[in-house]
Design an enzyme around this catalytic site. Sequence first.
Site, mmCIF file in Angstrom:
data_model
loop_
_atom_site.group_PDB
_atom_site.id
_atom_site.type_symbol
_atom_site.label_atom_id
_atom_site.label_comp_id
_atom_site.label_asym_id
_atom_site.label_seq_id
_atom_site.Cartn_x
_atom_site.Cartn_y
_atom_site.Cartn_z
ATOM 1 N N HIS A 150 34.120 -55.240 -16.637
ATOM 2 C CA HIS A 150 34.473 -54.714 -17.902
ATOM 3 C C HIS A 150 34.618 -52.882 -17.822
ATOM 4 O O HIS A 150 33.887 -52.101 -17.887
ATOM 5 C CB HIS A 150 33.060 -54.827 -18.557
ATOM 6 C CG HIS A 150 33.075 -54.177 -20.043
ATOM 7 N ND1 HIS A 150 34.255 -53.815 -20.715
ATOM 8 C CD2 HIS A 150 32.069 -53.782 -20.649
ATOM 9 C CE1 HIS A 150 34.007 -53.546 -22.042
ATOM 10 N NE2 HIS A 150 32.678 -53.177 -21.945
ATOM 11 N N CYS A 196 34.292 -49.172 -26.177
ATOM 12 C CA CYS A 196 34.511 -50.424 -25.613
ATOM 13 C C CYS A 196 35.875 -50.853 -26.399
ATOM 14 O O CYS A 196 36.520 -51.832 -25.918
ATOM 15 C CB CYS A 196 33.440 -51.462 -25.558
ATOM 16 S SG CYS A 196 32.133 -50.763 -24.246
ATOM 17 N N CYS A 250 32.345 -55.576 -29.114
ATOM 18 C CA CYS A 250 31.849 -54.449 -29.977
ATOM 19 C C CYS A 250 31.876 -53.135 -29.055
ATOM 20 O O CYS A 250 32.631 -53.017 -28.002
ATOM 21 C CB CYS A 250 30.301 -55.281 -29.543
ATOM 22 S SG CYS A 250 29.676 -55.595 -28.077
#
Length: 411
Positions: free
Chosen positions: A369, A111, A397
């Site tokens: 996302h 990510c 994160c």
Amino acid sequence: MSILKLALKSSTVQSIRQLSGSSGSDVVVVSALRTPIGSFRGSLSQLSAAQMATQVIKALISQSSVKPEQIDEVIMGHILTHGGGQHPTRQAVINSGLPSATVTSTVNKLCASGMKSLMLASGLLSLKQANIMIAGGMESMSNVPFILKRGDTNYGHTQLYDALLSDGLMDAFHNIHMGNCGENTAKKYGITREDQDKFAIGSYEKSAAAAKAGLFDKERISVTVPDRKSGTKTISDDEEYHKVDFNKIGSLKSVFQKDGTITAANASKLNDGAAVSLLMRSNTASELGLQPLAKIVDYADNEIEPIDFPIAPVEAMRKLLDRNGLKAHNVTMWEINEAFSVVPLVNIKLLGLDAQKVNIHGGAVSLGHPIGMSGARIVNHLAHTLKSGEFGIASICNGGGGASAILIQGN
């Protein structure tokens, strides 16, 4: 006040003043754009990650006075490359009209990939190994294929593996979903289901209000998508935040554990999108007559135990504060990626942040996302939102126990 306290206070003020200064070698964000964010198998699902990146890179160059041949290198974060063809970043570079001599690289830090791309580009510019760069991230989660492992074609039935899970959303060390890691964090730090639902509702409300006020317009382009009826159609708005039903949030069942706290509403979604920034040193921007949006002041990474990945941003952000003589109250705006609502909540708790300064226009819970894109998106949003002299920190994160963070200052 003691002499020691006065000295420390003077030192902090001096550090902030030094940060507020400028030199020709400062790395600056001159332009920052993104596509709309599409829902899973939704409005952008007809486009590959490379095709989305192509459109946003074209727009980035079109909006600046930079010529394609002046771009030295393009670095893009991209995780789930399966089925996208050879070197999707290279596809985006060539198809956007950049010369074949343009150096091209792809980063996979899960990510944090989009943010890490910006960090790597900043480092190359600081070392003067490049003059002008494009960096960002892209992901088409809608088009990630299922995998048939080589050799698994024996007589009888066989099994397909979802690459979206195995290479994107599953912890490789415990063979559990990232959501189970989030549940572990929620339990350890006392973040309740009610806390997370309240945060998620706020995320949706803030995103809707920001969109209505036109606060995403400067950073978001319209993209063209194939359409069976008309040939093509134009997508201009983010899709996810329109789909919420506030009346159902409280009654949804937990997704990852029986009697857990994480639900489909208070977690981020599966999405498609791409985001890029145009980076250069400040003296280059001056020579080209370009007005920067923001200055990249510093950046940091952190790694901890994989199961504790939701709290990994804490130390990355602390490094930035400590190295630059800043306190949390010196930061005007924080973007902490909402992989799950528990992530910003626990980071706010552990750092003692003012929640009113965190994700003030919503985040991944409501906007979506696209995992390779998100790190770049939140930096871009800071760059467009911070006023001159204001500091902002973006942090994200990543699976495996990591996190990245960037400190920027509005121009």
